[in-house]
Write a protein that holds these residues in place. Structure first.
Motif, mmCIF file in Angstrom:
data_model
loop_
_atom_site.group_PDB
_atom_site.id
_atom_site.type_symbol
_atom_site.label_atom_id
_atom_site.label_comp_id
_atom_site.label_asym_id
_atom_site.label_seq_id
_atom_site.Cartn_x
_atom_site.Cartn_y
_atom_site.Cartn_z
ATOM 1 N N VAL A 147 33.868 -146.496 17.659
ATOM 2 C CA VAL A 147 34.780 -146.351 16.527
ATOM 3 C C VAL A 147 34.652 -144.972 15.889
ATOM 4 O O VAL A 147 35.645 -144.353 15.499
ATOM 5 N N SER A 148 33.427 -144.479 15.753
ATOM 6 C CA SER A 148 33.192 -143.215 15.050
ATOM 7 C C SER A 148 33.130 -142.001 15.970
ATOM 8 O O SER A 148 32.939 -140.882 15.500
ATOM 9 N N HIS A 149 33.329 -142.183 17.275
ATOM 10 C CA HIS A 149 33.227 -141.062 18.212
ATOM 11 C C HIS A 149 34.293 -140.006 17.891
ATOM 12 O O HIS A 149 35.464 -140.328 17.699
ATOM 13 N N PRO A 150 33.911 -138.739 17.830
ATOM 14 C CA PRO A 150 34.888 -137.690 17.479
ATOM 15 C C PRO A 150 36.003 -137.518 18.507
ATOM 16 O O PRO A 150 37.046 -136.941 18.186
ATOM 17 N N GLY A 151 35.828 -138.035 19.710
ATOM 18 C CA GLY A 151 36.866 -137.917 20.731
ATOM 19 C C GLY A 151 37.903 -139.010 20.687
ATOM 20 O O GLY A 151 38.859 -138.999 21.477
ATOM 21 N N VAL A 152 37.756 -139.971 19.779
ATOM 22 C CA VAL A 152 38.710 -141.080 19.664
ATOM 23 C C VAL A 152 39.758 -140.739 18.606
ATOM 24 O O VAL A 152 39.430 -140.270 17.522
ATOM 25 N N ASP A 153 41.024 -140.987 18.925
ATOM 26 C CA ASP A 153 42.114 -140.713 17.995
ATOM 27 C C ASP A 153 42.623 -141.948 17.278
ATOM 28 O O ASP A 153 43.200 -141.834 16.190
ATOM 29 N N LYS A 154 42.445 -143.102 17.871
ATOM 30 C CA LYS A 154 42.986 -144.322 17.276
ATOM 31 C C LYS A 154 42.138 -145.519 17.712
ATOM 32 O O LYS A 154 41.682 -145.590 18.853
#
Length: 492
Positions: free
Chosen positions: A224-231
């Motif tokens: 959820v908090s990974h910087p590579g995730v957008d949504k």
């Protein structure tokens, strides 16, 4: 109870990342337990933060540098149709495996885990095939090109109750819009989602477009908090949804949350009791009531109250409890021991209240000691403030509540922190539609209830944010970009 012997054992000790089966970074594993027998049916590796990072990086690379980020809607539709064909070949395997994992009656599993995933892929492929991603509008100083672009890398976090249908409710529209996905299924259905990986390989889905990593809460939080995730697209409990929503708010990250429910079924004085009773399979007892749309608050007018109580109690008592692989079974076990204990705890809370137990109330004697079975249970004379009328139980425990007028019924139905589903039973459809418009809930049925995959689905209040299914779901995975250009573009 009919004895259905298990014939297969499945282990999934690798993850599907970047188009390959990769070994986990850590050594933690999860044993998948058959709900009807309590026996181990397979073992699955659990991801740690390193595995999550690897999956997100693969999805990011496939979007930014791989071929998927440059595909047209028509090209994506062709891949999705191949994916659907490959899944359809595996429908029997998927249906059986899910029923063993979570206790879903096999007929229902054939629809939701066997047929629905391929159907959703086909539906969204048809929606996007041939569509334009750009349109030109006149503007004050020239023209504006309005582009529809993928939202980016999607973290799809899914529950155990309808695992494959709910996973595909996120995967299919995300693929349609050109997103890439990291799917984190629930450990309680640890094995079935990898059928998607097998089908994706056969269909030639480009590497990194769909990544599947089984993980617990800590690794899920890292996703959820990974910087590579957008949504983030999440289906699960309201408690977990609050945490995910708060984190997405902190990160200014888009999310959709499909959460819990405590829905009401309203039987009016002119209702057809036979139709109402027949509809209980869909409104209140579907999937052993392990369904977010379960209408476990049944509101009945005092003029016909005893009739409604008898109808619900006799229906519950007539359900066939047993192994979900037996087609004659209409109520399987709870998905796990934790869920069984939760349901039994609510039954005890009902016994300790002023409510009147009229059906069930414990463990069934017909199934022996194996498996996580509970009797379908009905309480009458329930106050809407009672805990069994306020909290989501996620098991076959019904609360019948009396009312004196239509206005009171609407007030009771709306007196809930949740707003996901509901129904009304009346001889006057116009009256039923009017009541449906007045109930604060995302979906509502008049004289029946059936989720329409071609229409938006979701909740109000504590039942969530956003909508899935239908063409509206495409908006969850779309970013709009405006490019300001000369008026010459209006002529091209």
């Amino acid at each position: 109870m009919t004895t259905i012997e298990s014939t297969t054992s499945a282990d999934r000790l690798t993850f599907f990342v970047d188009g390959q089966w990769t070994k986990p970074h850590g050594t933690e594993v999860h044993e998948a337990i058959e709900a009807a027998t309590g026996e181990v049916i397979g073992t699955a590796a659990l991801a740690d933060e390193h595995d999550i990072d690897r999956a997100v990086r693969a999805a990011r690379n496939a979007l930014d540098s791989g071929p998927w980020g440059r595909t047209t809607p028509t090209e994506r539709a062709a891949v999705m149709r191949r994916f659907a064909t490959a899944l359809a070949k595996r429908s029997a395997e998927a249906s059986t495996l899910v029923s063993r994992e979570n206790g879903m009656p096999i007929g229902l599993s054939e629809a939701f885990n066997g047929g629905a995933p391929a159907g959703l892929l086909e539906m969204y492929a048809q929606m996007i095939d041939g569509t334009e991603i750009e349109s030109v509008r006149p503007a004050a100083l020239g023209a504006t090109i309005v582009r529809r672009e993928p939202v980016g890398v999607v973290a799809a976090i899914t529950p155990w109750n309808y695992p494959l249908a709910l996973a595909m409710s996120k995967i299919a529209p995300a693929l349609a819009m050109g997103c890439t996905i990291v799917l984190k299924p629930s450990p309680d259905t640890a094995l079935d989602s990898y059928i998607f990986a097998d089908a994706a390989e056969e269909a030639g889905l480009p590497a990194g477009v769909l990544n599947i990593v089984l993980a617990g809460r800590e690794a899920g939080a890292a996703l959820v908090s990974h910087p590579g995730v957008d949504k983030v697209a999440f289906t699960g409990s309201t408690e977990a949804g609050r945490i995910i929503g708060a984190e997405c708010g902190r990160l200014i990250r888009r999310c959709t949350l499909e959460l819990g429910g405590k829905s009401a079924s309203i039987f009016l004085e002119d209702g057809d009791i036979s139709a109402f009773q027949a509809g209980l399979s869909a409104t209140s007892f579907q999937n052993n009531s392990q369904t977010c749309t379960t209408q476990s608050r049944i509101l009945a007018p005092r003029s016909r109250y005893d009739e409604v109580v008898d109808a619900v109690a006799s229906y519950a008592a007539g359900l066939v409890v047993g192994n979900p692989l037996d087609p004659a079974v209409t109520c399987g076990p709870m998905a796990n021991d934790r869920q069984l204990q939760r349901v039994l705890g609510y039954i005890e809370a009902g016994r300790d209240s002023d409510a009147r137990l009229v059906a069930g109330g414990g463990r069934p004697s017909t199934v022996g000691d194996r498996g996580w079975f509970v009797e379908p249970t009905v309480f009458a004379d329930v106050d809407n403030n009672n805990v069994i009328a306020r909290e989501e139980i996620f098991g076959p425990v019904m609360a019948v509540i009396p009312f004196d007028s239509e206005e009171e019924a609407i007030r009771i139905a709306n007196d809930s922190n949740y707003g996901l589903a509901g129904s009304v039973w009346t001889a006057d459809e116009d009256r039923g539609i009017d009541i449906g418009r007045r109930i604060r809930t995302g979906t509502f049925g008049v004289n029946y209830y059936s989720t329409d995959l071609a229409a938006p689905f979701g909740g109000m209040k504590d039942s969530g944010i956003g909508r899935e299914f239908g063409p509206e779901a495409l908006e969850n995975y779309t970013e709009y970009k405006s490019v300001y250009v000369s008026a010459d573009r209006l002529q091209s």
